[in-house]
Design a protein around this motif. Sequence first.
Motif, PDB file in Angstrom:
ATOM      1  N   THR A  16      -0.553  50.591 -28.456  1.00 40.00           N
ATOM      2  CA  THR A  16      -1.732  50.154 -29.210  1.00 40.00           C
ATOM      3  C   THR A  16      -2.226  51.213 -30.191  1.00 40.00           C
ATOM      4  N   GLY A  17      -1.660  52.404 -30.133  1.00 44.67           N
ATOM      5  CA  GLY A  17      -2.128  53.476 -31.007  1.00 44.67           C
ATOM      6  C   GLY A  17      -3.385  54.140 -30.500  1.00 44.67           C
ATOM      7  N   ASN A  18      -3.736  53.877 -29.269  1.00 48.87           N
ATOM      8  CA  ASN A  18      -4.930  54.436 -28.647  1.00 48.87           C
ATOM      9  C   ASN A  18      -5.014  55.947 -28.882  1.00 48.87           C
TER      10      ASN A  18
ATOM     11  N   SER B 250       3.247  57.590 -35.733  1.00 53.32           N
ATOM     12  CA  SER B 250       3.219  56.696 -34.585  1.00 53.32           C
ATOM     13  C   SER B 250       4.492  55.855 -34.570  1.00 53.32           C
ATOM     14  N   VAL B 251       5.237  55.937 -33.470  1.00 60.11           N
ATOM     15  CA  VAL B 251       6.535  55.266 -33.374  1.00 60.11           C
ATOM     16  C   VAL B 251       6.546  54.325 -32.175  1.00 60.11           C
TER      17      VAL B 251
ATOM     18  N   TYR C 291      -0.372  46.425 -35.389  1.00 61.98           N
ATOM     19  CA  TYR C 291      -1.748  46.644 -34.945  1.00 61.98           C
ATOM     20  C   TYR C 291      -2.215  48.053 -35.304  1.00 61.98           C
ATOM     21  N   VAL C 292      -1.388  49.057 -35.041  1.00 56.95           N
ATOM     22  CA  VAL C 292      -1.774  50.449 -35.338  1.00 56.95           C
ATOM     23  C   VAL C 292      -1.993  50.621 -36.837  1.00 56.95           C
TER      24      VAL C 292
ATOM     25  N   THR D 106       3.043  54.717 -39.496  1.00 55.32           N
ATOM     26  CA  THR D 106       3.691  53.990 -38.415  1.00 55.32           C
ATOM     27  C   THR D 106       5.159  53.730 -38.729  1.00 55.32           C
ATOM     28  N   TYR D 107       5.969  53.746 -37.671  1.00 54.68           N
ATOM     29  CA  TYR D 107       7.394  53.459 -37.804  1.00 54.68           C
ATOM     30  C   TYR D 107       7.831  52.557 -36.660  1.00 54.68           C
TER      31      TYR D 107
END
Length: 188
Positions: free
Chosen positions: A54-56, A71-72, A81-82, A96-97
């Motif tokens: 979730t990228g929290n 962020s992977v 979402y992230v 993001t990836y």
Amino acid sequence: MRIIGGKLRGLRLNPPQNLPVRPTTDLAKEALFNILQNQMDLEDIKVLDLFCGTGNLSLEFASRGAEQVISVDRHMGCVQYVKAAAAQHGLPQIKTYKADVFKYLELETEQYDLIFADPPYDLPKIPELPKIIFNKNLLKPDGLLIVEHQSNQNLSSHPAFVEQRKYGHSSFSFFRTPLNLPEGETFQ
């Protein structure tokens, strides 16, 4: 799930229910960031968040002033979402990836101040993460690797292991580059 520090402190995150994730609990995340604040300055650092879900944690690091957060995750819904949450909350430092983490690490050449990995607990390759990261020299000098895993799993046999902190069924294992590794030698 909420942001516990920085410019977005108190922000509640509401990811879609259908994401295949097990987010780090607020209690464990708060304990983790208390430890980190005593070990390093979280502003202006480069962070690699593996299995970001979730990228929290990506959002938490960005909220606290990280210069860059990569962020992977392999699940497109998580990555979307992230990316959307970062855009919505003005966090352009999050990139993001969508990728399999192990394939991503094979190609990665950048160095990071902090690498956080929160793989699925049933992933048999969890002990390989420190080996890959240290053999590829992906941490800056005095950089930190943190792997979240089940408390009954023990990652202490790796030479860069520093400590394990338990929070119920979840644990964080901390790794730093050993200062006495001979040049050219790799981790087994």
